[in-house]
Write a protein that holds these residues in place. Structure first.
Motif, PDB file in Angstrom:
ATOM      1  N   GLU A 255      18.659  80.675  20.753  1.00 12.72           N
ATOM      2  CA  GLU A 255      18.140  80.530  22.108  1.00 12.72           C
ATOM      3  C   GLU A 255      19.257  80.659  23.135  1.00 12.72           C
ATOM      4  N   ASP A 256      20.382  80.006  22.851  1.00 14.25           N
ATOM      5  CA  ASP A 256      21.471  80.002  23.826  1.00 14.25           C
ATOM      6  C   ASP A 256      22.160  81.352  23.943  1.00 14.25           C
ATOM      7  N   VAL A 257      22.093  82.162  22.914  1.00 14.57           N
ATOM      8  CA  VAL A 257      22.676  83.505  23.013  1.00 14.57           C
ATOM      9  C   VAL A 257      21.918  84.303  24.070  1.00 14.57           C
TER      10      VAL A 257
ATOM     11  N   LEU B 252      23.654  76.306  28.384  1.00 11.84           N
ATOM     12  CA  LEU B 252      23.529  76.366  26.931  1.00 11.84           C
ATOM     13  C   LEU B 252      23.132  74.989  26.396  1.00 11.84           C
ATOM     14  N   PRO B 253      21.911  74.552  26.655  1.00 10.84           N
ATOM     15  CA  PRO B 253      21.542  73.179  26.276  1.00 10.84           C
ATOM     16  C   PRO B 253      21.547  72.926  24.772  1.00 10.84           C
ATOM     17  N   PHE B 254      21.206  73.928  23.974  1.00  9.42           N
ATOM     18  CA  PHE B 254      21.207  73.746  22.527  1.00  9.42           C
ATOM     19  C   PHE B 254      22.644  73.618  22.012  1.00  9.42           C
ATOM     20  N   THR B 255      23.547  74.378  22.605  1.00  7.48           N
ATOM     21  CA  THR B 255      24.957  74.300  22.237  1.00  7.48           C
ATOM     22  C   THR B 255      25.539  72.962  22.661  1.00  7.48           C
ATOM     23  N   ALA B 256      25.166  72.497  23.839  1.00 13.26           N
ATOM     24  CA  ALA B 256      25.641  71.197  24.314  1.00 13.26           C
ATOM     25  C   ALA B 256      25.240  70.091  23.335  1.00 13.26           C
TER      26      ALA B 256
ATOM     27  N   PHE C 253      12.344  77.717  24.213  1.00 15.47           N
ATOM     28  CA  PHE C 253      13.531  78.342  24.817  1.00 15.47           C
ATOM     29  C   PHE C 253      14.342  77.342  25.650  1.00 15.47           C
ATOM     30  N   GLY C 254      13.815  76.141  25.809  1.00 10.87           N
ATOM     31  CA  GLY C 254      14.571  75.120  26.520  1.00 10.87           C
ATOM     32  C   GLY C 254      14.412  75.123  28.024  1.00 10.87           C
ATOM     33  N   ILE C 255      13.322  75.738  28.554  1.00  4.91           N
ATOM     34  CA  ILE C 255      13.064  75.650  29.994  1.00  4.91           C
ATOM     35  C   ILE C 255      12.460  74.271  30.255  1.00  4.91           C
ATOM     36  N   SER C 256      13.143  73.459  31.043  1.00  5.35           N
ATOM     37  CA  SER C 256      12.875  72.016  31.090  1.00  5.35           C
ATOM     38  C   SER C 256      11.957  71.618  32.242  1.00  5.35           C
ATOM     39  N   PHE C 257      10.769  72.217  32.300  1.00  2.00           N
ATOM     40  CA  PHE C 257       9.815  71.843  33.338  1.00  2.00           C
ATOM     41  C   PHE C 257       9.452  70.363  33.232  1.00  2.00           C
ATOM     42  N   ASP C 258       9.239  69.729  34.378  1.00  3.39           N
ATOM     43  CA  ASP C 258       8.653  68.394  34.362  1.00  3.39           C
ATOM     44  C   ASP C 258       7.169  68.493  34.063  1.00  3.39           C
TER      45      ASP C 258
END
Length: 687
Positions: free
Chosen positions: A357-359, A501-505, A89-94
């Motif tokens: 995902e971005d939707v 919207l990281p996937f769209t970016a 889903f693009g949650i960008s945990f370190d």
């Protein structure tokens, strides 16, 4: 509030590893935290984004009991699933870790011992409920009784899930029972270690009151707790699953889950720092570090009162600068419920809605429960996708690319003289990075997203009012200038949409052919500028960023929810009560037999009746049966059935019925025949 911090430690709540992630979790803390962190990174900040699974406590053992597996098997299963769902889903945990790791046990026990050796605990012997059959003290969640508020007979010792009331076991009305054995629990003396929050109230009040900038729901809930007066709270429990209390003669005692869980943020930071070759103490013990906890509103007291009290006693850690807790998100007019399967599960969404995902990120951010409970509906999801992502954002970007391909050979055209309107648009463009950034920095993510969409609206309005597809026929230079500006707006969107919207970016950068640009061009530092793309730069291959969602896609998701609700209702449906008692003589009057259906057809003008011819071994008989909604006539031919043979004949729809076919009714109302386990002769009696 810490001004100009040197670094940020951002945490997102540790979720119990006893089930999948749903949209309520995402909207509550994980998506807001990810937007915030992505923005900080984009602006060049030093950030540690920390989270993981909470793998101790009663919810884990309850799930293990339900699934018939060990608690360790439960946490292993759901940690893997949850971690993958967040990644997809693009949650960008370190780092996304777990509280079952050795370093967490060691860190939790170390802090407990520091508090113990500093005389920061009180030892108290109290009476707690004990299951004599299971030979175990019962956590609140393992005690079931009658809710004193609504009368629910299955209220837990800590909460009634029907009315939402917070309870204690002693408030439950009889009959009480243990979830372990079903036996009635008894009170038994036990010793535990308590954190004396009452003695710490002045320091906690000072801490809370020094942060009037906290969200109203957070500050208000803290003030409510403080007004009632804080009481000592046990930091140990009598359980067999958790982190062992590091003191002599404490077998069967573990650290309270809300003692060890927030320490997970520290232990996980240690893990991450060791992997990255960093100094973890800078992120937890340096006064120039800003600590932010993202949570749901049900965890406010633990993060704003109990965890700070622990760290105050320990003495070497920084305290949270902000705790931007969200309210709850409801689903289709009802509360999200794991136990009732009334939820949109993230892993299922990702499987059933590929590349969207971005939707979901957009819809959850646009409707985030920042100040009050909000609601997710699939129709709203469809509308926001079709009208906003497709109709506004995607429409503008697509038009900019398509017109450039058509009239400028897919290259960024030359910029000629600017009109007054061009200057107005470019001046407006320059304002958006600060507008979006300020809103994100103040945890107003819905507002920030609105500003992002306003920039897309600005682009649409600009193209609609300048009409380059018409202008190109009479003034090529002017048309090229218009498209040049439209592409600069698009490039800015690729920067500013990334937190949301990281996937769209990523798609936008591919379509802009950003790989051949200087890597420092499309960054937040340059956002708002109108020279991100150089004249003559060749664009990549364009495609639609978003696609329209049709009704059938949405209706399937709605039906899935209703099916889940129906299954839950059926699961809780009780067996019908017995009818009045009869004697054997009453039963002996019934002549129940076996026969074979030889003919079957629908009764005209009736949607329920079938006319059956049954071979009863005595020349056959006609039986009318109200089973037309459950069986097709042609499927019944040759089936053996059980029927009541000596029921007095009666007429229905002008036809005589000479008996009754016996059926079993399932909990969902479906009917099942009662054939013998093997073929028997027609006319066989049932006794």
């Amino acid at each position: 509030m810490l001004e100009n911090p040197q670094r940020y430690t951002v945490t997102a709540a540790l979720i119990y590893a006893n089930g999948p992630i749903h949209i309520g979790h995402l909207a509550g803390c994980y998506l807001p935290a990810d937007i915030y962190v992505r923005y900080l990174r984009a602006t060049g900040k030093d950030v540690a984004f920390i989270s993981g699974t909470d793998e101790h406590g009663v919810p884990i053992t309850i799930r293990a009991q339900k699934e018939g597996i060990t608690p360790q098997q439960v946490v292993d299963k759901y940690y893997t699933q949850i971690k993958k769902s967040f990644e997809d889903f693009g949650i960008s945990f370190d780092i996304y870790s777990r509280t079952s790791n050795k370093i967490h046990h060691e860190t939790s026990q170390e802090i407990f011992l520091n508090l113990y050796e500093g005389s920061n605990f009180t030892e108290e012997v109290t009476e707690q409920y004990y299951d004599e059959t299971a030979k175990q003290f019962l956590a609140d969640r393992y005690i079931v009784g009658v809710c004193p508020v609504c009368g629910n007979e299955n209220a837990y010792g800590d909460q009634c899930e029907r009315c939402g009331s917070t309870l204690s076991p002693t408030e439950l009305k009889e009959p009480l029972r243990s979830m372990l054995s079903g036996a009635k629990p008894v009170l038994k003396s036990t010793k535990n270690w308590y954190l004396p929050l009452d003695r710490m109230q002045p320091r906690i009040e000072e801490y809370v009151n020094s942060h009037p900038e906290w969200k109203t729901n957070v500050f208000g809930q803290c003030q409510s707790w403080l007004k009632e007066g804080l009481r000592p709270r046990a930091m140990t429990r009598d359980l067999d699953w958790g982190i062992s209390v590091p003191l002599p003669d404490t077998d069967g005692k573990v650290l309270y889950v809300w003692f060890d869980a927030p320490i997970g943020y520290i232990s996980m930071t240690k893990e991450w720092a060791a992997e990255q070759g960093r100094d973890w103490e800078l992120y937890w013990r340096d006064e120039h570090t800003k600590l932010v906890h993202f949570i749901g509103k049900d965890n406010i007291v633990f993060h704003c009162i109990i965890f700070p009290a622990m760290l105050m006693h320990e003495g070497s850690y920084i305290l949270a600068d902000n705790v931007p807790a969200n309210e709850f998100m409801n689903l289709e007019g009802d509360k999200i419920s794991t136990s009732r399967n009334w939820a949109v599960w993230l892993h299922e969404y990702l499987d059933e809605m590929p590349n969207k995902e971005d939707v979901l990120r957009y819809v959850l951010a646009a409707n985030a429960p920042e100040t009050k409970d909000s609601e997710f509906t699939w129709k709203d999801f469809q509308t926001r996708n079709n009208a906003e992502l497709v109709g506004i954002f995607g429409n503008f970007v697509n038009r900019a690319f398509v017109l450039t391909q058509k009239f400028c050979d897919n290259r960024v055209p030359t910029l000629a003289d600017l009109t007054e309107y061009d200057h107005v648009v470019l001046n407006e463009l320059a304002q958006y990075p600060d507008r979006i950034g300020q809103a994100i920095g103040q945890y107003r993510f819905r507002e920030a997203l609105m500003h992002l969409m306003d920039l897309a609206r600005l682009g649409n309005k600009y193209l609609a009012e300048t009409e380059p597809w018409k202008v190109v026929k009479t003034d090529v230079n002017r048309a090229q200038t218009i498209l040049h500006i439209a592409l600069q707006i698009t490039a800015n969107l690729s920067i500013l949409c990334e937190p949301f919207l990281p996937f769209t970016a990523r798609k936008l950068r591919q379509q802009l052919n950003a790989e051949v640009l200087d890597k420092d061009i499309l960054t937040w530092l340059n956002a708002g500028k109108a020279d991100l793309l150089t004249e003559g730069h060749t664009l990549g291959q364009s495609s639609l960023l978003f696609e329209k969602l049709e009704d059938d896609v949405i209706n399937r998701q709605i039906q899935k929810l209703h099916d889940a609700k129906r299954m839950n209702e059926l699961a809780t449906k009780e067996v019908p009560t017995l009818k009045g008692e009869i004697t054997y003589d009453d039963f002996a009057k019934m002549d129940i037999r076996i026969g074979t259906i030889t003919e079957a057809e629908r009764v005209p003008k009736s949607d329920k009746l079938l006319k059956l011819r049954v071979d009863d071994g005595m020349g056959g008989r006609q039986i009318l049966s109200g089973i037309a909604k459950h069986f097709a006539p042609e499927d019944l031919i040759g089936k053996q059935v059980t029927f009541l043979a000596n029921l007095a004949p009666r007429k229905m729809m002008g036809l005589e019925s000479q008996g009754m076919i016996l059926m079993a009714e399932d909990r969902d109302g479906a009917l099942a025949m009662l054939p013998p386990s093997k073929d028997v002769w027609n006319g066989a009696t049932v006794s």
